[in-house]
Design a protein around this motif. Sequence first.
Motif, PDB file in Angstrom:
ATOM      1  N   GLY A 271       0.882  -1.195  -0.045  1.00  0.00           N
ATOM      2  CA  GLY A 271       0.038  -0.074   0.085  1.00  0.00           C
ATOM      3  C   GLY A 271       0.735   1.243   0.107  1.00  0.00           C
ATOM      4  O   GLY A 271       0.646   2.142  -0.519  1.00  0.00           O
ATOM      5  N   ASN A 272       2.048   1.244   0.551  1.00  0.00           N
ATOM      6  CA  ASN A 272       2.941   2.199   0.384  1.00  0.00           C
ATOM      7  C   ASN A 272       4.051   2.218  -0.381  1.00  0.00           C
ATOM      8  O   ASN A 272       4.942   3.047  -0.537  1.00  0.00           O
ATOM      9  CB  ASN A 272       3.661   2.490   2.026  1.00  0.00           C
ATOM     10  N   SER A 273       3.962   1.198  -1.395  1.00  0.00           N
ATOM     11  CA  SER A 273       5.025   1.093  -2.263  1.00  0.00           C
ATOM     12  C   SER A 273       4.546   1.473  -3.690  1.00  0.00           C
ATOM     13  O   SER A 273       3.335   1.472  -3.942  1.00  0.00           O
ATOM     14  CB  SER A 273       5.389  -0.285  -2.475  1.00  0.00           C
ATOM     15  N   THR A 274       5.424   2.017  -4.655  1.00  0.00           N
ATOM     16  CA  THR A 274       5.176   2.522  -6.100  1.00  0.00           C
ATOM     17  C   THR A 274       6.078   1.705  -6.979  1.00  0.00           C
ATOM     18  O   THR A 274       7.328   1.878  -6.754  1.00  0.00           O
ATOM     19  CB  THR A 274       5.298   3.981  -6.158  1.00  0.00           C
ATOM     20  N   PHE A 275       5.494   1.118  -8.053  1.00  0.00           N
ATOM     21  CA  PHE A 275       6.140   0.301  -9.130  1.00  0.00           C
ATOM     22  C   PHE A 275       5.987   0.947 -10.328  1.00  0.00           C
ATOM     23  O   PHE A 275       4.802   1.353 -10.673  1.00  0.00           O
ATOM     24  CB  PHE A 275       5.896  -1.026  -9.106  1.00  0.00           C
ATOM     25  N   GLY A 276       7.030   0.982 -11.030  1.00  0.00           N
ATOM     26  CA  GLY A 276       7.000   1.219 -12.526  1.00  0.00           C
ATOM     27  C   GLY A 276       6.556   2.525 -12.671  1.00  0.00           C
ATOM     28  O   GLY A 276       6.002   3.168 -13.619  1.00  0.00           O
ATOM     29  N   ALA A 277       7.063   3.635 -11.614  1.00  0.00           N
ATOM     30  CA  ALA A 277       6.671   4.902 -11.788  1.00  0.00           C
ATOM     31  C   ALA A 277       7.871   5.659 -12.651  1.00  0.00           C
ATOM     32  O   ALA A 277       9.008   5.361 -12.758  1.00  0.00           O
ATOM     33  CB  ALA A 277       6.681   5.459 -10.555  1.00  0.00           C
ATOM     34  N   SER A 278       7.179   6.817 -13.390  1.00  0.00           N
ATOM     35  CA  SER A 278       8.327   7.746 -13.845  1.00  0.00           C
ATOM     36  C   SER A 278       8.615   8.702 -13.087  1.00  0.00           C
ATOM     37  O   SER A 278       9.831   9.440 -13.477  1.00  0.00           O
ATOM     38  CB  SER A 278       7.317   8.204 -15.206  1.00  0.00           C
ATOM     39  N   GLN A 279       8.148   9.120 -12.010  1.00  0.00           N
ATOM     40  CA  GLN A 279       8.667  10.177 -11.041  1.00  0.00           C
ATOM     41  C   GLN A 279       8.323   9.505  -9.739  1.00  0.00           C
ATOM     42  O   GLN A 279       7.177   8.885  -9.386  1.00  0.00           O
ATOM     43  CB  GLN A 279       8.278  11.388 -11.304  1.00  0.00           C
ATOM     44  N   VAL A 280       9.117   9.878  -8.705  1.00  0.00           N
ATOM     45  CA  VAL A 280       8.885   9.703  -7.072  1.00  0.00           C
ATOM     46  C   VAL A 280       9.579  10.417  -6.316  1.00  0.00           C
ATOM     47  O   VAL A 280      10.508  11.061  -6.620  1.00  0.00           O
ATOM     48  CB  VAL A 280       9.433   8.089  -6.942  1.00  0.00           C
ATOM     49  N   GLU A 281       8.860  10.676  -5.311  1.00  0.00           N
ATOM     50  CA  GLU A 281       9.531  11.773  -4.123  1.00  0.00           C
ATOM     51  C   GLU A 281      10.520  10.843  -3.319  1.00  0.00           C
ATOM     52  O   GLU A 281      10.166   9.754  -2.883  1.00  0.00           O
ATOM     53  CB  GLU A 281       8.305  12.172  -3.350  1.00  0.00           C
ATOM     54  N   TYR A 282      11.607  11.436  -3.120  1.00  0.00           N
ATOM     55  CA  TYR A 282      12.753  10.639  -2.379  1.00  0.00           C
ATOM     56  C   TYR A 282      13.687  11.753  -1.846  1.00  0.00           C
ATOM     57  O   TYR A 282      14.195  12.475  -2.601  1.00  0.00           O
ATOM     58  CB  TYR A 282      13.306   9.599  -3.393  1.00  0.00           C
ATOM     59  N   LEU A 283      13.546  11.728  -0.331  1.00  0.00           N
ATOM     60  CA  LEU A 283      14.519  12.681   0.373  1.00  0.00           C
ATOM     61  C   LEU A 283      14.527  13.910   0.120  1.00  0.00           C
ATOM     62  O   LEU A 283      15.567  14.469   0.029  1.00  0.00           O
ATOM     63  CB  LEU A 283      15.934  12.174   0.288  1.00  0.00           C
ATOM     64  N   GLY A 284      13.353  14.513   0.026  1.00  0.00           N
ATOM     65  CA  GLY A 284      13.052  15.978  -0.256  1.00  0.00           C
ATOM     66  C   GLY A 284      13.262  16.218  -1.836  1.00  0.00           C
ATOM     67  O   GLY A 284      13.249  17.473  -2.161  1.00  0.00           O
ATOM     68  N   TYR A 285      13.085  15.259  -2.541  1.00  0.00           N
ATOM     69  CA  TYR A 285      13.269  15.490  -4.359  1.00  0.00           C
ATOM     70  C   TYR A 285      12.211  14.891  -4.680  1.00  0.00           C
ATOM     71  O   TYR A 285      11.672  13.799  -4.254  1.00  0.00           O
ATOM     72  CB  TYR A 285      14.608  15.273  -4.863  1.00  0.00           C
ATOM     73  N   ILE A 286      11.841  15.319  -6.012  1.00  0.00           N
ATOM     74  CA  ILE A 286      11.033  14.661  -6.940  1.00  0.00           C
ATOM     75  C   ILE A 286      11.871  14.096  -7.885  1.00  0.00           C
ATOM     76  O   ILE A 286      12.340  14.727  -8.890  1.00  0.00           O
ATOM     77  CB  ILE A 286       9.838  15.419  -7.599  1.00  0.00           C
ATOM     78  N   LEU A 287      12.194  12.760  -8.062  1.00  0.00           N
ATOM     79  CA  LEU A 287      13.229  12.175  -8.967  1.00  0.00           C
ATOM     80  C   LEU A 287      12.320  11.892 -10.377  1.00  0.00           C
ATOM     81  O   LEU A 287      11.388  11.067 -10.181  1.00  0.00           O
ATOM     82  CB  LEU A 287      13.807  10.913  -8.444  1.00  0.00           C
ATOM     83  N   THR A 288      12.754  12.260 -11.350  1.00  0.00           N
ATOM     84  CA  THR A 288      12.222  12.102 -12.561  1.00  0.00           C
ATOM     85  C   THR A 288      13.072  11.643 -13.660  1.00  0.00           C
ATOM     86  O   THR A 288      14.279  11.660 -13.614  1.00  0.00           O
ATOM     87  CB  THR A 288      11.384  13.118 -13.130  1.00  0.00           C
ATOM     88  N   ARG A 289      12.651  11.232 -15.011  1.00  0.00           N
ATOM     89  CA  ARG A 289      13.475  10.964 -15.841  1.00  0.00           C
ATOM     90  C   ARG A 289      14.436  12.048 -16.612  1.00  0.00           C
ATOM     91  O   ARG A 289      15.626  11.775 -16.961  1.00  0.00           O
ATOM     92  CB  ARG A 289      12.953  10.156 -17.234  1.00  0.00           C
ATOM     93  N   GLU A 290      13.915  13.327 -16.338  1.00  0.00           N
ATOM     94  CA  GLU A 290      14.549  14.615 -16.794  1.00  0.00           C
ATOM     95  C   GLU A 290      15.399  15.072 -15.808  1.00  0.00           C
ATOM     96  O   GLU A 290      16.283  15.883 -16.123  1.00  0.00           O
ATOM     97  CB  GLU A 290      13.639  15.631 -17.286  1.00  0.00           C
ATOM     98  N   GLY A 291      15.416  14.467 -14.351  1.00  0.00           N
ATOM     99  CA  GLY A 291      16.188  15.259 -13.235  1.00  0.00           C
ATOM    100  C   GLY A 291      15.530  15.346 -12.093  1.00  0.00           C
ATOM    101  O   GLY A 291      14.368  14.770 -11.999  1.00  0.00           O
ATOM    102  N   LEU A 292      15.844  16.358 -11.348  1.00  0.00           N
ATOM    103  CA  LEU A 292      15.384  16.602  -9.990  1.00  0.00           C
ATOM    104  C   LEU A 292      14.067  17.652 -10.055  1.00  0.00           C
ATOM    105  O   LEU A 292      14.337  18.668 -11.128  1.00  0.00           O
ATOM    106  CB  LEU A 292      16.255  17.232  -8.984  1.00  0.00           C
TER     107      LEU A 292
END
Length: 401
Positions: A94-115
Amino acid sequence: MGYYHIELDPFSKRLCTLVLPWGKYEYQRLPMGLCNGPDIFQERVNTLFQEIEYVRAYIDDVLCLTSADWDDHLQKLEPVLEKLQQTGLKVNAGNSTFGASQVEYLGYILTREGLKPVEKKISAIMKIKAPETVKQSRSFIDMINYYWDFWIRRSHVLTPLTKLTSKKQKWSWGEEQMKAFQTIKKIVAREVLLTYPDFNKPFHIYTDASKTQLGAVVAQDDKPIAFFSRKLDKAQVNYTTTERELLAIVETLKEFKNILLGHKIVVHTDHQNLTYKTFNTERVMRWRLILEEFGPEFIHIKGKKNIVADALSGLDIDDKEETLLQELFNLTKEDDVEDIFPLTYKKICLHQQQDKDLLAEMRKQTSGYAFKVFHGGGKSRRLIVKDNKIVVPESLQKRLI
């Protein structure tokens, strides 16, 4: 619950003893709430995934970096899940995300294009309602002025608001004041969004609570990196002053847990009772246990120095106000506050290519001119330089000055 997978040695078991009226009980496994618990668990997680190069783990947040190919994603995910299964650890679906193109991690939104920046860092600022009294206007201005060194060139933007605080000026909130108010909020939010946490430095949290609202700011090197504010519910309004002040700290730590947990935290509060580890009620005891996991250091400051948190807890907020927040995130043009934002290579390149006089001069006088190629956003751009200095096109010269 991953902590309970770590068994304690005999000496540690004695240190983790609970004294109850009907006897003494020793923890057999690592309990939640110990200040060194995150460090111990982090070490075990690092050891677990040290052989998988595409995995990053922070406490119980596991990040699996794969390509855009779905088959590659599944192939790389399998050994990660196998490692967890072999160790007896479980994944909360329920708290997991799979196959995502972007995700929040340690104060950042990580995407394919960058932060990308995290929206919740500035929602407290964007939801502040327009001042309705001179006192509220002064409180908002004081909050902005507190960061004088970081938000340059904003004095002229604040002028319509500062005029209202004069005793000679009659209170009159109009279109000019509203535009200035919204503009300065955009400036503040944009600057905070562009500031990312430095995990090698301590985090300083300034909190405050009024009878109806909580407020806090997370800062590093006196520069804000996140704001927090929310209204109290009907039950919380009846809390004691100490409980409301402590709740402001607990809620801030929980809101930005993925940034703060495991790092040095210094909490600044104008409520001196919080600097002593007292347990007046079961509620306070429960909150104190939450604090122990973060292990913050408490420092008392005078109320008049707690300007920003005081403003965030005192100024009214509108939880339904999303228009300005979405406008900021969807911003493609920097119209209203263009002169505030820094110039980017992308912006300079664009204006250089539109400057016909500059391009004509380059064709006539080729010596000294050159192109510097840089990469960003998946594209390559050519920046015109002369004698190794950036050529600023005429359309940007006034803004630069």
